[in-house]
Design an enzyme around this catalytic site. Structure first.
Site, PDB file in Angstrom:
ATOM      1  CE1 TYR A  31      -1.711  -0.701  -7.853  1.00 10.36           C
ATOM      2  CE2 TYR A  31      -1.702  -2.327  -9.594  1.00 10.36           C
ATOM      3  CZ  TYR A  31      -1.126  -1.252  -8.981  1.00 10.36           C
ATOM      4  OH  TYR A  31       0.007  -0.725  -9.495  1.00 10.36           O
ATOM      5  CD  GLU A  32      -1.578  -4.524  -3.536  1.00  6.95           C
ATOM      6  OE1 GLU A  32      -1.953  -5.119  -2.521  1.00  6.95           O
ATOM      7  OE2 GLU A  32      -1.058  -5.092  -4.505  1.00  6.95           O
ATOM      8  N   GLY A  33      -6.586  -2.934  -2.336  1.00  2.00           N
ATOM      9  CA  GLY A  33      -7.667  -2.356  -1.541  1.00  2.00           C
ATOM     10  C   GLY A  33      -8.133  -1.066  -2.192  1.00  2.00           C
ATOM     11  NE  ARG A  49      -4.121  -2.077   1.655  1.00  2.00           N
ATOM     12  CZ  ARG A  49      -5.136  -2.481   2.417  1.00  2.00           C
ATOM     13  NH1 ARG A  49      -5.223  -2.079   3.664  1.00  2.00           N
ATOM     14  NH2 ARG A  49      -6.064  -3.276   1.917  1.00  2.00           N
TER      15      ARG A  49
END
Lengths: 591, 591
Positions: free
Chosen positions: B434-436, B294
């Site tokens: 992406y990545e949450g 993140r």
């Protein structure tokens, strides 16, 4: 694959509850009763949803191709164009004298929105033709009208606008395309134009280019510019097509979006052109075309957001992910639908409340155009001229932002082309750029429109908002609308005052805030629209209207806009009031 | 075609004037004197600018292709990957024990920024490997470390993260991939994973997949999840490659951007996997990977904005269009450069002040990670954990917005792929997802991080800002920083107070404002960074530093951020304080 559902109920609400068109004194409006407008919108919606929407992804994937000077449009475009033509949709709001149906512009706008939502790239072939027709109507000779308009209204021929050259877009004073007078009264046009939408294609028998060029004797800069008709095929006296003119597409651009529309480099090599309007007064004629085009581009902004929103909403109702924090809503399923989550709801409400407000704004703008054209109302003309940069700049910025928001609802799937959400964002992006990049719209608004006619139009707008606020004085149901509108309009006036106080001494003090002013004014306009829509919805509810859920949702959506979008006004004002200093502090060399 | 110039001077300013790393008590920092860091950054910058940047457009145009299970990366990627490998760049901040150079994370971050600015899609092959290494370092057994890490650190092998499945991304409790225990202690992994970046490619001998799957006996939801190493080729006892494992790429996705990176559907068909860490504790292990990832994604947000800004600036200085309204700046040319116009300047300053503030924020975050890892400072660990969703969510939203702003400077040329500005926006777009997805970051921030450890970390952050404001009390030069920072941090605290007062009764009252809170906090963080940078610049100026123009530009850029970006804080607070009602007013069915 995205789908599209025509927002017929919302459109009817705007025409009949908000604008109350049949009760209006605009010639032609009296005929527009709900069943008549409903029938038109339904028919157009069918074409949009069933014929154009399924070709949207096809156009994006295939794009156009240029082979030996011929541009081929994507599979299916030709058939769809035939249906558009057969339905007479291009002529809906054009004069009966040239084959149109003579309906008001507001009806053309409503129909146009559906076509753009369904397939923006496809619709541009028709949209530019419509703009070219308006220009010839306003500035062409009777002979030119008779020669070109019937075939353009019927879409046998299409039209284009040729302004930009490789070294200049905004600054048209620098154009190099030359027009040499010929013995027969025509001109020989030589030069290169770029970014010509629908400049060449296989959908029509002929293409009528409107071209800005410099004829001798006009002086420097924009003063020397004239406007010319340059047909792809010259037209014989009997109306049949003659020889091919010396104009050709040299290249089509590979773009971020609107792949289905051919964006052409056009080379004019001594092409035969015919002067439109007065010599050296081409800019004036071009502005006719650009004003209509700018409204159309503002419409593209929210129409793409509408299409993207519809699909984001469907996904949010369908996709199961996570649980409602206040208690499961789908206890027998593996998870709840996305729409239970407050942040997804926030995102959807941002989109919904923007799109519906924007539609009201554009329909109202179209109504002002009808009023101006059909009754000669100069106040309406001044108002729509003031609003044009706001409609274009604000609605395309926000429209793009909302397509990005809609894409976000899909998570990773939003980034995969197969799902179609990327296309809405990529297509919508161009609307912020063409027909005058949005920074130019802001400049037009602050540098020209605010002060035009001694500031009369902007003062009239302030008065209109003030009257709207006053009309709801003491009406508790309307407080959630009238109060935020009042606050926002005060902020707008304060920003205008700041420009007046500081702009005289230093024009940069005003121009540094122009972009923020455009957005601030956009929010006030949408706030005004929502206030009027809420009132119209309450009025219908009080009168016992049948579709209560629709009207209550309208009010709730408006309340969201007032509560959650209008706080941007104070931010824009704060930015404006910092003036030129922070913006201009660095020397260009110190960047 | 865009170019890239490494921002070496800005980076050195952050390391030595802002963070004063050599004076810090973090082990390993004392060696990082300006000439050493300068040499590393210069060398990495050369690779980024000369090798990676020229391949950025190539990767976008060609994309990857899948043929018979083999994924081919774009022309030139293999050679460039070899150079990255030969330079040992992946191991810069990894333990010497496994072949790395053991430098602090802050140096890896600075080097990483340049690689990402130059070619985001290319850099992901290395970036995901780095994340996989961190996870194995934190949770793997000694044998696993010995088997996999040396080859991964050297980039002979690369790594991936496998979380998402077709029916679930965010809600990992629903995953269906199964892990069946085998007699030899390994597991047989079966299932389908999607959106696997660098899942298959031709750049490395082996690919080490980290895969979330459910092993029997773990119970429902995320509790049942374990983490497994699944190598593409199994590794023999002597370290040589053994048989091909039962994992294959079934498809590569056609995406909006990052075409140069292969986004794969990965099919596991009884593939041999090895448990990492404790059984049924896979989520914990995965979060290690995701936290680093993140931060890296937040970095991608501003690194793309940096690259886009550099090119927009060059175009604004070069392109002649219109005249400075206060008097011609290029009187002998046909027009003035774009940069004379206040609205262009506003746009460039928006970009510049964001990018430089964001870089400081991420470097500071990397410094907190070093402090946490190298000194066991739990306050630093708590702070970076609090900041992670802000770094990821705010910097990627704003980073994307700024790539769009940079594209706008180019007018029509910004929309044509040939010019390369569209790619920055299309590539940057993924970082918001992406990545949450960023909505999940906001939820993590408001629903989890604010209250973690009894709210200790957010209180510490408020105290830190308060102390910063107080430190400049009475310093007239710093008033333009300290005052807006004070106001913004009060707004942030007021928002936090609103959540506390209303969120207990109704969690939706807090969650409806989570996205705005993330942005509000992002602005406060960048305001804090700019305040510190301004102070550092004044300190250097007072000490007689040579590069006065650079330091003065730094202060002017910061003043712009404080004056023109921080007013967004009040808007976010106003939105937050409307609570859940406007957001949740409509029933799902009424949309």
């Amino acid at each position: 694959m995205p789908t599209y559902t025509p927002p017929l109920k919302d459109m009817q609400f705007l025409l009949h509850d908000l604008l109350r068109i049949t009760a209006s004194d605009v010639p032609g409006y009296a005929d527009l009763d709900p069943s008549f407008t409903g029938a038109i919108l339904e028919e157009a919606g069918k074409l949009a949803a069933e014929v154009l929407a399924p070709l949207n992804a096809v156009g994006d994937r295939q794009g156009c191709r240029l082979e030996n000077g011929v541009v081929y449009t994507p599979d299916g475009f030709k058939g769809a164009f035939g249906k558009l033509k057969d339905g007479g949709w291009n002529g809906l709001d054009l004069p009966q004298e040239f084959g149109g149906q003579g309906l008001p512009y507001v009806m053309g706008t409503a129909v146009g929105e559906m076509m753009v939502s369904a397939n923006m790239a496809f619709n541009m072939y028709q949209g530019l033709t419509h703009g070219a027709i308006s220009t010839i109507l306003a500035h062409g000779s009777d002979e030119q009208k008779a020669t070109y308009l019937p075939k353009m209204v019927s879409l046998d021929w299409t039209g284009t606008m040729n302004l930009t050259e490789p070294h200049c877009g905004t600054d048209l004073g620098m154009i190099r395309t030359r027009a040499e007078p010929q013995a027969d009264g025509s001109y020989a046009i030589t030069g290169q134009k770029i970014f010509i939408s629908a400049g060449e294609h296989d959908l029509a028998e002929n293409i009528i280019h409107l071209v800005l060029a410099k004829a001798p004797g006009g002086g420097e800069g924009t003063k020397g510019i004239s406007l010319f008709i340059v047909p792809k095929f010259l037209v014989n006296a009997d109306g049949s097509l003659g020889r091919r003119n010396a104009v050709a597409c040299g290249k089509i651009e590979h773009k971020m979006g609107i792949h289905g529309n051919a964006t052409c480099v056009m080379n004019y090599d001594g092409a035969t052109g015919f002067l439109v309007g007065d010599l050296h007064r081409g800019m004036r004629a071009m502005f006719t075309m650009m004003n209509e085009a700018r409204l159309g581009v503002g419409l593209q902004g929210y129409a793409q957001a509408e299409a993207a929103y519809q699909n984001a909403l469907a996904y949010a109702k369908d996709r199961l992910q996570g649980r409602d924090v206040t208690g499961a809503k789908n206890p027998n399923g593996p998870a709840d639908p996305l729409i239970v989550h407050p942040d997804i709801r926030r995102n959807l409400m941002d989109q919904k409340s923007f799109v519906e407000g924007a539609r009201a704004f554009v329909f109202w703008g179209a109504h002002l155009i009808d009023r101006s054209h059909r009754t000669g109302d100069t106040a309406a003309e001044g108002l729509i001229s003031l609003m044009t940069p706001v409609i274009k700049g604000f609605l395309t910025d926000k429209g793009f932002e909302m397509t990005v928001a809609a894409q976000q609802v899909f998570g990773g799937h939003g980034y995969i082309e197969e799902w179609g959400m990327s296309q809405f964002a990529r297509d919508a992006r161009i609307a912020m750029i063409y027909e005058g990049a949005n920074g130019i719209q802001a400049l037009d608004l602050v540098g020209r429109k605010l002060a035009s006619d001694g500031g009369r139009h902007v003062m009239a707008f302030f008065e209109m908002v003030k009257a709207e606020v006053k009309a709801h004085d003491g009406d508790a149901r309307m407080a959630g609308f009238a109060e935020p509108l009042k606050a926002a309009s005060k902020q707008l006036q304060q920003a205008g005052m700041f420009f007046m106080q500081h702009g005289m001494k230093n024009p940069n003090a005003a121009l540094s805030g122009s972009y923020d002013f455009m957005h601030l004014m956009g929010h006030v306009c949408l706030g005004l629209m929502w206030t009027r829509m809420a009132k119209a919805a309450y009025t219908a509810l009080d009168a016992g209207a049948a579709d209560r859920e629709f009207l209550q949702a309208k009010i709730a959506t408006g309340r969201y806009y007032m509560a959650r979008h209008l706080p941007a006004c104070a931010m824009h004002l704060a930015r404006i009031e910092t003036g030129a200093e922070p913006v201009m502090a660095l020397d260009a060399a110190a960047f």
